[in-house]
Write an enzyme that holds these catalytic residues in place. Structure first.
Site, PDB file in Angstrom:
ATOM      1  N   LYS A   1     -16.880 -23.777 -48.485  1.00  0.00           N
ATOM      2  CA  LYS A   1     -15.848 -22.965 -49.129  1.00  0.00           C
ATOM      3  C   LYS A   1     -16.404 -22.444 -50.456  1.00  0.00           C
ATOM      4  O   LYS A   1     -16.827 -23.229 -51.302  1.00  0.00           O
ATOM      5  CB  LYS A   1     -14.596 -23.822 -49.354  1.00  0.00           C
ATOM      6  CG  LYS A   1     -13.423 -23.074 -49.972  1.00  0.00           C
ATOM      7  CD  LYS A   1     -12.187 -23.978 -50.043  1.00  0.00           C
ATOM      8  CE  LYS A   1     -11.003 -23.264 -50.657  1.00  0.00           C
ATOM      9  NZ  LYS A   1      -9.789 -24.112 -50.661  1.00  0.00           N
TER      10      LYS A   1
ATOM     11  N   ALA B   1     -10.799 -17.852 -51.941  1.00  0.00           N
ATOM     12  CA  ALA B   1     -12.145 -18.193 -51.465  1.00  0.00           C
ATOM     13  C   ALA B   1     -12.316 -17.777 -50.014  1.00  0.00           C
ATOM     14  O   ALA B   1     -11.359 -17.370 -49.352  1.00  0.00           O
ATOM     15  CB  ALA B   1     -12.360 -19.704 -51.610  1.00  0.00           C
ATOM     16  N   GLN B   2     -13.559 -17.889 -49.547  1.00  0.00           N
ATOM     17  CA  GLN B   2     -13.813 -17.697 -48.121  1.00  0.00           C
ATOM     18  C   GLN B   2     -14.656 -18.858 -47.605  1.00  0.00           C
ATOM     19  O   GLN B   2     -15.293 -19.568 -48.386  1.00  0.00           O
ATOM     20  CB  GLN B   2     -14.488 -16.362 -47.835  1.00  0.00           C
ATOM     21  CG  GLN B   2     -15.856 -16.159 -48.426  1.00  0.00           C
ATOM     22  CD  GLN B   2     -16.279 -14.690 -48.321  1.00  0.00           C
ATOM     23  OE1 GLN B   2     -15.572 -13.787 -48.760  1.00  0.00           O
ATOM     24  NE2 GLN B   2     -17.458 -14.443 -47.748  1.00  0.00           N
ATOM     25  N   VAL B   3     -14.601 -19.087 -46.288  1.00  0.00           N
ATOM     26  CA  VAL B   3     -15.290 -20.241 -45.711  1.00  0.00           C
ATOM     27  C   VAL B   3     -16.313 -19.807 -44.671  1.00  0.00           C
ATOM     28  O   VAL B   3     -16.076 -18.872 -43.899  1.00  0.00           O
ATOM     29  CB  VAL B   3     -14.295 -21.274 -45.098  1.00  0.00           C
ATOM     30  CG1 VAL B   3     -13.503 -21.971 -46.175  1.00  0.00           C
ATOM     31  CG2 VAL B   3     -13.345 -20.620 -44.101  1.00  0.00           C
TER      32      VAL B   3
ATOM     33  N   SER C   1     -11.313 -15.559 -44.654  1.00  0.00           N
ATOM     34  CA  SER C   1     -11.286 -15.255 -46.085  1.00  0.00           C
ATOM     35  C   SER C   1      -9.848 -15.285 -46.552  1.00  0.00           C
ATOM     36  O   SER C   1      -8.974 -14.672 -45.932  1.00  0.00           O
ATOM     37  CB  SER C   1     -11.893 -13.866 -46.325  1.00  0.00           C
ATOM     38  OG  SER C   1     -11.872 -13.556 -47.705  1.00  0.00           O
ATOM     39  N   ALA C   2      -9.586 -16.020 -47.639  1.00  0.00           N
ATOM     40  CA  ALA C   2      -8.239 -16.118 -48.201  1.00  0.00           C
ATOM     41  C   ALA C   2      -8.242 -15.502 -49.593  1.00  0.00           C
ATOM     42  O   ALA C   2      -9.238 -14.929 -50.033  1.00  0.00           O
ATOM     43  CB  ALA C   2      -7.790 -17.577 -48.231  1.00  0.00           C
ATOM     44  N   SER C   3      -7.138 -15.640 -50.302  1.00  0.00           N
ATOM     45  CA  SER C   3      -6.999 -14.947 -51.584  1.00  0.00           C
ATOM     46  C   SER C   3      -7.963 -15.458 -52.646  1.00  0.00           C
ATOM     47  O   SER C   3      -8.422 -14.696 -53.491  1.00  0.00           O
ATOM     48  CB  SER C   3      -5.559 -15.067 -52.083  1.00  0.00           C
ATOM     49  OG  SER C   3      -5.110 -16.397 -51.995  1.00  0.00           O
TER      50      SER C   3
ATOM     51  N   ASP D   1       0.936 -26.770 -49.299  1.00  0.00           N
ATOM     52  CA  ASP D   1       0.693 -25.410 -48.799  1.00  0.00           C
ATOM     53  C   ASP D   1       0.569 -25.378 -47.267  1.00  0.00           C
ATOM     54  O   ASP D   1      -0.459 -24.962 -46.734  1.00  0.00           O
ATOM     55  CB  ASP D   1      -0.591 -24.873 -49.449  1.00  0.00           C
ATOM     56  CG  ASP D   1      -0.733 -23.362 -49.320  1.00  0.00           C
ATOM     57  OD1 ASP D   1       0.284 -22.696 -49.055  1.00  0.00           O
ATOM     58  OD2 ASP D   1      -1.858 -22.855 -49.477  1.00  0.00           O
TER      59      ASP D   1
ATOM     60  N   LEU E   1     -15.874 -17.650 -41.491  1.00  0.00           N
ATOM     61  CA  LEU E   1     -14.849 -18.072 -40.518  1.00  0.00           C
ATOM     62  C   LEU E   1     -13.510 -17.456 -40.897  1.00  0.00           C
ATOM     63  O   LEU E   1     -12.669 -17.172 -40.052  1.00  0.00           O
ATOM     64  CB  LEU E   1     -14.704 -19.605 -40.524  1.00  0.00           C
ATOM     65  CG  LEU E   1     -15.799 -20.438 -39.887  1.00  0.00           C
ATOM     66  CD1 LEU E   1     -15.594 -21.905 -40.223  1.00  0.00           C
ATOM     67  CD2 LEU E   1     -15.815 -20.238 -38.369  1.00  0.00           C
TER      68      LEU E   1
END
Length: 479
Positions: A162, A145-147, A141-143, A307, A139
């Protein structure tokens, strides 16, 4: 005798070399950007025409934006978080914002086979044993983790899974230590602000983000607090599936909604004028819900989600707001929570002497380099800790020559307060981006008084005396 596995040896050498390579890239690129800004004032001063000076500065900002963009996209990881922080219309030059805002949701996805390996290693079962369906395409991707979206076997519950990127912790800690050295240099040469304490707090907070068990506990604690203290919670918080949480994997309920940055496009699709009354009312309601949740978390509980960048905010049916990603949370000690409550009232009332008292109480030490010290302290407080923009401004430019940060040196900044500062900066960026100018200090004033009353620091008589202006008793977003 076993033969050498040259590929394995090569991978190990490459892995140990990578942090050094990143450090080298960081220092080369940062020095280049920094030098551009040191040389520009001299070049601009040789030109008399004001318009030409503005053009020269705009060109410098555009060149720097390209370089920062290249560095953040090239290095990824922690630098994507830096891009999130800099890509705020209230904080950075417009050229930076235009360029960096496109980076915020562009963390490269880890290939599915690597994600599957982490997931199955952590949960001790194959994906097919746990999930009915599992979308291989993430869905987002961040710094860190990804979901992925999935359906749990048995109860068919839609969930978000996650999963941490393999090897990311080591690289991000290398990045932040390089930033700390740069911050130390900057505060000794250019900016009289305790930047090093801020980067130390960032190191601590980001270190916590690698433990998803801690995140699950934080999510449950904040969910309980907001749902228990409101007839209807101001924001939705996902439920955690407790038996599917490990250090590197976190499974939670799926909440259907659209990202807050897609709100304008969604309105346009439905034929709603983005500047009309319906759109304005929707924006005010969304900001009101978010701001109310943060006021309650920071001032009443002291334990808060730290955040609120746009990627963590969803808009659901009926203008409900969902707050995602509890990797960065903060618990303020009572002395700082109540000191900040005092500061909120001081900012809402434009009470400069009370600001001075609050700073002292919180351990925020300043040295003035100007005559009207108390008024500049008030300006400094509102720059750092309130969302309201000065009339006619859409960019704060906190490090311009006329800014209060240049006139008042901040010699000690409590590390714990950085999370409050960052939260306010992100809320301000959201409000400016949505075209709504509001003061969180005014909206939170009554909550601040309640916090001080509950602690015995404020009596009801002194509360009545302090309410000199009726307009402060009940404030709405946008007032």
């Amino acid at each position: 005798m076993h033969g050498f596995d040259f590929q394995e040896i090569q991978e190990k050498i490459s892995e140990s070399f990578h942090p050094w390579q990143r450090s080298f890239q960081f220092w080369v690129q940062t020095t280049n950007i920094y030098t551009g800004y040191k040389v520009s004032p001299l070049r601009v001063s040789l030109v008399k025409d004001t318009k030409k000076q503005e053009v020269m500065w705009e060109k410098q900002h555009e060149q720097a934006a390209d370089k920062i963009y290249f560095m953040c996209s090239d290095l990824g990881g922690f630098f994507l978080k830096i891009a999130q922080l800099l890509a705020k219309p209230d904080m950075a030059p417009a050229a930076w914002v235009r360029k960096l805002v496109t980076l915020c949701d562009q963390a490269p996805a880890t290939p599915f086979d690597a994600i599957q390996h982490v997931l199955e290693e952590e949960l001790g079962k194959s994906i097919g044993e746990i999930f009915e369906t599992f979308d291989e395409k993430p869905l987002g991707s961040a710094s860190i983790a990804q979901v992925h979206k999935a359906t749990v076997k048995g109860n068919k519950m839609n969930v978000v899974v996650k999963v941490q990127h393999p090897g990311i912790e080591r690289l991000m800690m290398t990045d932040i230590r390089n930033l700390q050295l740069f911050a130390l240099y900057m505060q000794r040469t250019d900016i009289k602000f305790d930047l090093h304490s801020i980067t130390k707090e960032m190191e601590k907070q980001i270190g916590y983000e690698f433990d998803f068990k801690r995140e699950a506990n934080a999510m449950e604690r904040i969910r309980y607090f907001l749902y228990e203290n409101n007839k209807k919670p101001p924001v939705l918080v996902p439920r955690v599936l407790r038996d599917m949480v490990t250090k590197r994997v976190l499974v939670m309920e799926y909440i259907n909604g659209i990202p807050i940055l897609s709100l304008g496009d969604e309105m346009a699709k439905r034929g709603i004028n983005p500047h009309g009354k319906i759109a304005e009312a929707a924006k005010h309601n969304i900001l009101n819900s978010l701001s109310r949740a943060y006021g309650q978390m920071i001032l009443k509980s002291g334990f808060f989600h730290a955040d609120p960048h746009p990627g963590n905010i969803l808009i659901c049916k009926g203008q409900e707001v969902a707050l995602l990603d509890y990797g960065q949370v903060k618990e303020l000690p009572d002395n700082l929570r109540l000191g900040y409550a005092n500061l909120v009232i001081a900012m809402a009332d434009n009470n400069a002497s009370r600001v001075s008292q609050s700073f002292w109480e919180m351990g925020l030490h300043t040295v003035a380099k100007c005559e009207n010290e108390q008024q500049e302290l008030l300006r400094l407080a509102q720059t750092l800790f309130d969302t309201k923009m000065p009339a006619g401004q859409t960019v704060l430019q906190p490090f311009s020559d006329d800014s209060s940060i240049k006139k008042i040196a901040v010699e000690a900044f409590p590390e714990e307060l950085f999370s409050v500062l960052r939260t306010v900066v992100l809320l301000r960026g959201l409000s400016v981006g949505m075209g709504v100018n509001y003061s969180c200090a005014q909206q939170w004033r009554s909550m601040a008084e309640e916090a001080l009353l509950a602690s015995g620091r404020l009596t009801r008589d002194s509360k009545r005396r302090s309410q000199r202006r009726p307009s402060l008793r009940r404030l709405r977003v946008g007032s």
